[in-house]
Design a protein around this motif. Structure first.
Motif, PDB file in Angstrom:
ATOM      1  N   LEU A 143       0.847  -1.190   0.000  1.00  0.00           N
ATOM      2  CA  LEU A 143       0.000   0.000   0.000  1.00  0.00           C
ATOM      3  C   LEU A 143       0.887   1.246   0.000  1.00  0.00           C
ATOM      4  O   LEU A 143       1.826   1.330   0.793  1.00  0.00           O
ATOM      5  N   ALA A 144       0.582   2.182  -0.867  1.00  0.00           N
ATOM      6  CA  ALA A 144       1.367   3.407  -0.975  1.00  0.00           C
ATOM      7  C   ALA A 144       1.144   4.298   0.242  1.00  0.00           C
ATOM      8  O   ALA A 144       0.040   4.360   0.784  1.00  0.00           O
ATOM      9  N   SER A 145       2.182   4.987   0.648  1.00  0.00           N
ATOM     10  CA  SER A 145       2.066   5.960   1.739  1.00  0.00           C
ATOM     11  C   SER A 145       1.287   7.175   1.240  1.00  0.00           C
ATOM     12  O   SER A 145       1.025   7.307   0.040  1.00  0.00           O
ATOM     13  N   ARG A 146       0.943   8.072   2.143  1.00  0.00           N
ATOM     14  CA  ARG A 146       0.198   9.281   1.765  1.00  0.00           C
ATOM     15  C   ARG A 146       1.001  10.093   0.747  1.00  0.00           C
ATOM     16  O   ARG A 146       0.472  10.560  -0.266  1.00  0.00           O
ATOM     17  N   LYS A 147       2.297  10.230   0.997  1.00  0.00           N
ATOM     18  CA  LYS A 147       3.166  11.019   0.127  1.00  0.00           C
ATOM     19  C   LYS A 147       3.273  10.380  -1.270  1.00  0.00           C
ATOM     20  O   LYS A 147       3.155  11.073  -2.281  1.00  0.00           O
ATOM     21  N   ILE A 166      -3.361   1.904  -3.951  1.00  0.00           N
ATOM     22  CA  ILE A 166      -3.705   3.169  -3.309  1.00  0.00           C
ATOM     23  C   ILE A 166      -5.090   2.993  -2.693  1.00  0.00           C
ATOM     24  O   ILE A 166      -5.829   2.104  -3.088  1.00  0.00           O
ATOM     25  N   PRO A 167      -5.455   3.832  -1.726  1.00  0.00           N
ATOM     26  CA  PRO A 167      -6.685   3.577  -0.966  1.00  0.00           C
ATOM     27  C   PRO A 167      -8.010   3.749  -1.708  1.00  0.00           C
ATOM     28  O   PRO A 167      -8.956   3.062  -1.393  1.00  0.00           O
ATOM     29  N   SER A 168      -8.108   4.642  -2.699  1.00  0.00           N
ATOM     30  CA  SER A 168      -9.428   5.001  -3.221  1.00  0.00           C
ATOM     31  C   SER A 168      -9.553   4.873  -4.734  1.00  0.00           C
ATOM     32  O   SER A 168      -8.787   5.477  -5.480  1.00  0.00           O
TER      33      SER A 168
END
Length: 152
Positions: free
Chosen positions: A37-41, A107-109
């Protein structure tokens, strides 16, 4: 006579936008298979890279299209949405990427992924192809995605 059909039925003429959800709220809704999962950045960098790629028509969008071009041997970064249900829709794509040594990241969305690609519809998979116009942003994303640990 002067009213349009939208106004007569009581529908809003413009769709109301959902309130902006934080990265943490989005991460709570991801699937069990969404690794790495990718970090926010990194997520923000990927969105920017996808926007640039979409402007130059260098993306493949959707499960069928991405699958077809992975099979043809096209190179790029595969970005998958972590909140796609049912998982069966796209659970074979990471395996295809690993077989062809393509980098992939979740990514989350799916809504944000579709929006970054310039679409009003949510998108669960995008393949970003390299291009000289945004090569620097692509290389940064590629480096970070490849540094993420693969799931066991």
């Amino acid at each position: 006579m002067g009213r349009s059909k939208h106004q007569e039925s009581g529908e809003a003429t413009e769709p109301e936008e959902a309130p902006e959800r934080s990265y943490q709220e989005l991460v709570e809704n991801v699937n069990a298979i969404a690794r790495p999962l990718a970090s926010r950045k990194l997520t923000r960098r990927l969105y920017k890279c996808i926007k640039k790629a979409a402007k130059h028509k260098q993306i493949r969008r959707g499960v069928k299209e991405v699958q077809k071009f992975i099979n043809k041997g096209e190179k790029g970064i595969t970005v998958l949405a972590g909140d796609t249900l049912p998982i069966d829709v796209y659970c074979h794509i990471p395996i295809m990427c690993e077989d062809r040594s393509l980098p992939y990241v979740y990514i989350p969305s799916k809504t944000d992924l579709g929006a970054a690609a310039g679409s009003k519809r949510p998108t669960c998979v995008i393949l970003i192809k390299p291009h000289e116009e945004y090569q620097e942003a692509y290389d940064e994303c590629l480096e970070e995605v490849e540094a993420l640990p693969l799931p066991l």
